[in-house]
Design a protein around this motif. Structure first.
Motif, PDB file in Angstrom:
ATOM      1  N   ARG A  69       0.816  -1.226   0.000  1.00 12.70           N
ATOM      2  CA  ARG A  69       0.000   0.000   0.000  1.00 12.70           C
ATOM      3  C   ARG A  69       0.847   1.272   0.000  1.00 12.70           C
ATOM      4  NH1 ARG A  69      -5.179  -1.280   0.151  1.00 12.70           N
ATOM      5  NH2 ARG A  69      -5.867  -3.129   1.284  1.00 12.70           N
TER       6      ARG A  69
ATOM      7  N   GLY B 293       1.857   4.457  -7.060  1.00 15.05           N
ATOM      8  CA  GLY B 293       1.129   3.904  -8.193  1.00 15.05           C
ATOM      9  C   GLY B 293       0.212   2.748  -7.845  1.00 15.05           C
ATOM     10  N   VAL B 294       0.299   2.218  -6.638  1.00 13.78           N
ATOM     11  CA  VAL B 294      -0.598   1.122  -6.244  1.00 13.78           C
ATOM     12  C   VAL B 294      -1.907   1.743  -5.780  1.00 13.78           C
ATOM     13  CG1 VAL B 294      -0.988  -0.781  -4.630  1.00 13.78           C
ATOM     14  CG2 VAL B 294       1.278  -0.431  -5.618  1.00 13.78           C
ATOM     15  N   THR B 295      -2.955   1.548  -6.579  1.00 12.67           N
ATOM     16  CA  THR B 295      -4.254   2.144  -6.262  1.00 12.67           C
ATOM     17  C   THR B 295      -5.286   1.110  -5.844  1.00 12.67           C
ATOM     18  OG1 THR B 295      -4.920   2.039  -8.571  1.00 12.67           O
ATOM     19  CG2 THR B 295      -3.866   4.079  -7.829  1.00 12.67           C
ATOM     20  N   ALA B 296      -5.038  -0.160  -6.166  1.00 12.05           N
ATOM     21  CA  ALA B 296      -5.984  -1.214  -5.789  1.00 12.05           C
ATOM     22  C   ALA B 296      -5.226  -2.525  -5.622  1.00 12.05           C
ATOM     23  CB  ALA B 296      -7.066  -1.370  -6.852  1.00 12.05           C
TER      24      ALA B 296
END
Length: 60
Positions: A34, A38-41
């Motif tokens: 998390r 760039g990690v959105t999901a």
């Protein structure tokens, strides 16, 4: 153990994570994934049992 694969379709990457238990997996998600830019999901699928332990391919 971490394995990452760039894929086509709905997911951008498939990340295989081996953890001691669900608490360790949850900590890895919260403390590492998390926080990456760039990690959105994140979508998780869990294995219920191991069917094949080897990662070797049957190449003749």
């Amino acid at each position: 153990m971490l394995t990452s694969t760039n894929t086509t379709g709905e997911a951008d990457f498939l990340l295989q994570v081996v953890a001691k238990n669900l608490d360790d997996y949850s900590q890895f998600i919260d403390n590492t994934l998390r926080k990456l830019p760039g990690v959105t999901a994140i979508r998780s699928n869990l294995s219920l049992r191991e069917l094949k332990a080897s990662s070797r391919l049957p190449i003749g």
